[in-house]
Design a protein around this motif. Sequence first.
Motif, PDB file in Angstrom:
ATOM      1  N   LYS A  18       0.851  -1.188   0.000  1.00  0.00           N
ATOM      2  CA  LYS A  18       0.000   0.000   0.000  1.00  0.00           C
ATOM      3  C   LYS A  18       0.887   1.239   0.000  1.00  0.00           C
ATOM      4  N   ILE A  19       0.567   2.191  -0.861  1.00  0.00           N
ATOM      5  CA  ILE A  19       1.348   3.423  -0.920  1.00  0.00           C
ATOM      6  C   ILE A  19       0.967   4.315   0.254  1.00  0.00           C
ATOM      7  N   THR A  20       1.979   4.746   0.991  1.00  0.00           N
ATOM      8  CA  THR A  20       1.732   5.567   2.180  1.00  0.00           C
ATOM      9  C   THR A  20       2.222   7.002   2.021  1.00  0.00           C
ATOM     10  N   ASN A  68       0.156  16.857  -8.163  1.00  0.00           N
ATOM     11  CA  ASN A  68      -1.022  17.577  -7.686  1.00  0.00           C
ATOM     12  C   ASN A  68      -2.189  16.697  -7.251  1.00  0.00           C
ATOM     13  N   ILE A  69      -2.385  15.575  -7.941  1.00  0.00           N
ATOM     14  CA  ILE A  69      -3.619  14.810  -7.748  1.00  0.00           C
ATOM     15  C   ILE A  69      -3.450  13.659  -6.758  1.00  0.00           C
ATOM     16  N   PHE A  70      -2.435  12.813  -6.966  1.00  0.00           N
ATOM     17  CA  PHE A  70      -2.291  11.631  -6.136  1.00  0.00           C
ATOM     18  C   PHE A  70      -2.092  11.956  -4.652  1.00  0.00           C
ATOM     19  N   PRO A  71      -1.215  12.900  -4.279  1.00  0.00           N
ATOM     20  CA  PRO A  71      -1.056  13.180  -2.841  1.00  0.00           C
ATOM     21  C   PRO A  71      -2.353  13.629  -2.168  1.00  0.00           C
ATOM     22  N   TYR A  91      -2.101   1.529  -4.290  1.00  0.00           N
ATOM     23  CA  TYR A  91      -1.183   0.394  -4.175  1.00  0.00           C
ATOM     24  C   TYR A  91      -0.100   0.496  -5.244  1.00  0.00           C
ATOM     25  N   GLY A  92       1.062  -0.049  -4.913  1.00  0.00           N
ATOM     26  CA  GLY A  92       2.175  -0.064  -5.844  1.00  0.00           C
ATOM     27  C   GLY A  92       2.389  -1.449  -6.407  1.00  0.00           C
TER      28      GLY A  92
END
Length: 319
Positions: free
Chosen positions: A150-152, A195-198, A208-209
């Motif tokens: 999971k991307i944190t 801009n969008i993902f964070p 998820y990566g």
Amino acid sequence: MKIVIIAGGAGTRIASISKEIPKPMILIKGKPVLEYQVELAKRYGYTDIIIIIGHLGDKIQDYFTDGNKWGVTITYYVETNPLGTAGAVPELAEFLTDDFFIFYGDTIMDIALDHMLDFHRSHHSDCTLFLHPNDHPYDSDLVELSRDNKITRFYTKPHATDLICRNLVNAALYILSPKIISFIPKSVKSDFAKNIFPVALNNGLNFYGYVSPEYIKDMGTPDRYEKVGNDLISGKVARLNRIYQRSAIFLDRDGVIAVEKNLLCKPDHLELIYGVAEAIQYINQKGYLLIIVTNQPVIARNLCSIEELDYIHQKLETL
């Protein structure tokens, strides 16, 4: 499942190669970069393609028309003003009612797309990003992963000089839920990574990566254009697809990569053996999978936690 290809950029970094055609139409091995992407989508059964075009986009339309020649259906969205990698996507909302792929039109890749989609679905992911190690993480967008992939956190370039992070590069290949569209302002230039993902991550979307050593590189500069061209000609691009077996080299950590120290349990104690970084680079360049294995009694002895050990290994990757 739709494929959205972002092909509207002006290509200023590679203008010395060609100013008369858009970047995705630059030829590599006698074929436009964008054609490799269309063929990849078709190979895995994805035939519904939307191409976002802008600068010199008529060249793309004239070449691909409706996609019938490639056995796919291609429609186009024309940007009247450049909107970055994400800005035009809200204009397609009525067509993106299910999860969809995002390709960047200046990348050469050969990815087992079905494996990536299986990962996305099995993790009930809202946004799955293709991640891979590369040889220039210092000027790439990086991510932090938990143990379940999971991307944190996102680390967009430029990075702090003291950043300690795994070499997990956002390679600009995504599977996205339509939920992401609500985080993209309409008619405003924006970038997915910056801009969008964070913002979407901080507002509860599950990222998820999908980590893979398969081939994906952008050809946005003259140097990279030459490199990916050579990799196509040599067969390296296709050879790294995960459907093919690869030779691997397994290295121990202590005494082989890191200087042997009694019960290394603190990041400050970590020191690479002289020449190791160059040796690892050579192994990677030769196409081997390089895997580090290590037995760490410092955990059983309660000298450091799993999280502290993870940080030591992040420092190892950084070095």
